[in-house]
Design a protein around this motif. Structure first.
Motif, mmCIF file in Angstrom:
data_model
loop_
_atom_site.group_PDB
_atom_site.id
_atom_site.type_symbol
_atom_site.label_atom_id
_atom_site.label_comp_id
_atom_site.label_asym_id
_atom_site.label_seq_id
_atom_site.Cartn_x
_atom_site.Cartn_y
_atom_site.Cartn_z
ATOM 1 N N LEU A 104 0.824 -1.207 0.000
ATOM 2 C CA LEU A 104 0.000 0.000 0.000
ATOM 3 C C LEU A 104 0.855 1.252 0.000
ATOM 4 C CD1 LEU A 104 -1.662 -2.069 2.351
ATOM 5 C CD2 LEU A 104 -3.360 -0.585 1.281
ATOM 6 N N LYS A 137 -4.523 -1.740 6.560
ATOM 7 C CA LYS A 137 -4.192 -0.359 6.209
ATOM 8 C C LYS A 137 -3.797 0.438 7.453
ATOM 9 C CE LYS A 137 -7.022 0.604 2.089
ATOM 10 N NZ LYS A 137 -7.996 1.588 1.544
ATOM 11 N N ASP A 159 -4.854 5.071 2.441
ATOM 12 C CA ASP A 159 -3.777 4.343 1.773
ATOM 13 C C ASP A 159 -4.363 3.480 0.651
ATOM 14 O OD1 ASP A 159 -2.117 5.509 3.586
ATOM 15 O OD2 ASP A 159 -1.750 3.683 4.760
#
Length: 460
Positions: free
Chosen positions: A150, A183, A188
């Motif tokens: 990410l 996350k 993200d």
């Protein structure tokens, strides 16, 4: 005034104002436009950015020289929509993407769009995407978690949102972000995700997987155009999150560059005043309209009559008017050699933030003045009146006076007998053939529509 004297001004989404366009390198003007995800036919809305940026491509070629402009437009050929289409149809993914990619090129060709210099497919650039993701992790802008990678928006927080004019906090409050336990920040976004055995996948340092959507354009534009290029375009529906995410990952991976200096976004398309949707029954692919008899050149002229930054309304009335205009212009320019260059007034209109509506108004003036050579050169610069698009207009005009008289006389008799069955039959047959029937006390007028088929009148 020569084309070298033309000053191009473009509305830059990044600065929210119209700016003089000066290329980084006038001998290598570079433009990148987000292309389609290839799983089905392109709908009418998909065609708008193609035509808009085709006109810009033509203008840049006119001003800087055809060999001095590099235009790249991608194909997204790895995507969950494609995977779903393959699953429901039972067809191999490669067959679907090859077929739909060719459909797109064929349909856009019918609209007079030139093919870009580069048409990269995402699946051809997976190693470059993996390398860019590794670099982002090394620089502290991305992190791996549960097979995913990410982008860390917090690492770019001060600048993330500049294009769309939103803060990260506003985005979190108003966006439908994917909630996932891995996350660190809800905003993200995915650079890489794991693939199961039944999905397309490539080996990577994070396991077998496939790229997220946003990383594609960053990797491909860098490979083809460099860390800084002149123009990035697309529909305004892509501004957030796609273009915002492109900027973040590209500027973090290549801080020595500016990514794209100018950002251009076209507005959306409507049909008969309403948003195009399948639920309203006003959803059309480009191929639908072509098969209904609307010539590609007519579709193109309808598009060009609205400025790219305004919503465009497709209507049947506009299509009929565009067809009549093109027939007149083609009759006026038949057998004529075009002038050596487009008229200055047409180029000036286009140079003013791609004012295609103003350029079309100048074509009408050239036609009214009888300047056939100037009209032809100027129209062709806009992708109109070309030999490639002219087959539809070469069909002989049909004399409908006998059919008009037949309906008028039948109606007169029906007024006396009060039996309108034959009038209704004729009207229905004319409509079925693609004619609009206009009746008044003084006569009947039959107006051919875009799908007019003279053969259907033979039985009458």
């Amino acid at each position: 005034m020569g084309t070298k004297d033309i000053v191009i001004k473009l509305h830059n989404t990044k600065t929210r104002k119209k700016e003089v366009f000066e290329p980084i390198d006038a001998s290598n003007v570079r433009m990148y436009v987000c292309g389609p995800t290839v799983y089905d036919r392109a709908h009418l809305g998909n065609a708008r950015p193609v035509v808009v940026f085709d006109v810009l491509y033509r203008l840049l070629r006119e001003v800087y020289g055809a060999d001095q402009v590099t235009y790249a437009r991608n194909f997204t050929d790895v995507d969950d929509k494609i995977n779903a289409r393959a699953a429901e149809s039972g067809r191999p993914i490669g067959d679907i993407t090859a077929e739909t990619t060719q459909w797109f090129l064929d349909d856009m060709g019918e609209l007079g769009a030139l093919q870009p210099n580069h048409m990269p497919r995402a699946t051809e650039y997976i190693p470059q995407m993996v390398a860019m993701i590794e670099d982002l992790i090394a620089k502290g802008h991305a992190y791996a978690a549960e097979g995913h990678v990410l982008f860390a928006v917090d690492s770019w927080k001060d600048l993330y949102g500049n294009l769309s004019g939103r803060s990260v906090d506003d985005m979190i409050a108003g966006a439908r972000v994917e909630v996932a336990p891995y996350k660190k920040n809800p905003m993200d976004f995915v650079l890489w995700k794991p693939s199961t055995d039944d999905l397309p996948g490539w080996d990577s340092p994070w396991g077998r997987g496939r790229p997220g959507w946003h990383i594609e354009c960053s990797a491909m534009s860098y490979e083809l155009l460099g860390e800084t290029f002149d123009i990035h375009g697309g529909g305004n529906d892509l501004m957030f999150p796609h273009h915002e995410n492109e900027i973040a990952q590209s500027c973090c991976a290549h801080p020595e560059g500016d990514f794209a200096r100018f950002w251009l976004h076209n507005e959306m398309l409507q049909v008969e005043g309403k948003k195009m949707s399948k639920s309203l029954g006003n959803f059309f692919t480009v191929r639908d309209l072509l098969d209904q008899g609307y010539p590609g050149e007519v579709i193109r002229l309808v598009f060009l009559q609205t400025h790219y930054r305004k919503p465009m309304d497709w209507t049947d009335k506009k299509a009929k008017e565009a067809e009549a205009t093109l027939r007149k212009w083609r009759a006026l320019t038949a057998g004529i050699e075009p002038a050596s260059s487009a008229a200055a007034a047409v180029l000036e209109a286009l140079a003013d933030d791609l004012n295609s509506a103003g350029a079309i108004a100048e074509l009408h003036k050239l036609a009214a003045a009888g300047d056939a050579a100037g009209l032809l050169a100027s129209a062709r610069m806009l992708g109109l009146l070309t030999e490639e698009l002219g087959a539809w207009a070469s069909a002989p005009a049909i004399d409908l006076s006998a059919f008009e008289e037949k309906l008028f006389e039948t109606r007169k008799k029906a007024m006396e007998s009060k039996d309108f069955s034959e009038v209704d039959r004729l009207k229905a047959a004319y409509v079925e053939a693609g004619l609009e029937v206009r009746m008044s006390k003084t006569g009947v007028e039959l107006v051919p529509g875009a799908g007019f088929d003279p053969a259907k009148l033979g039985v009458l």
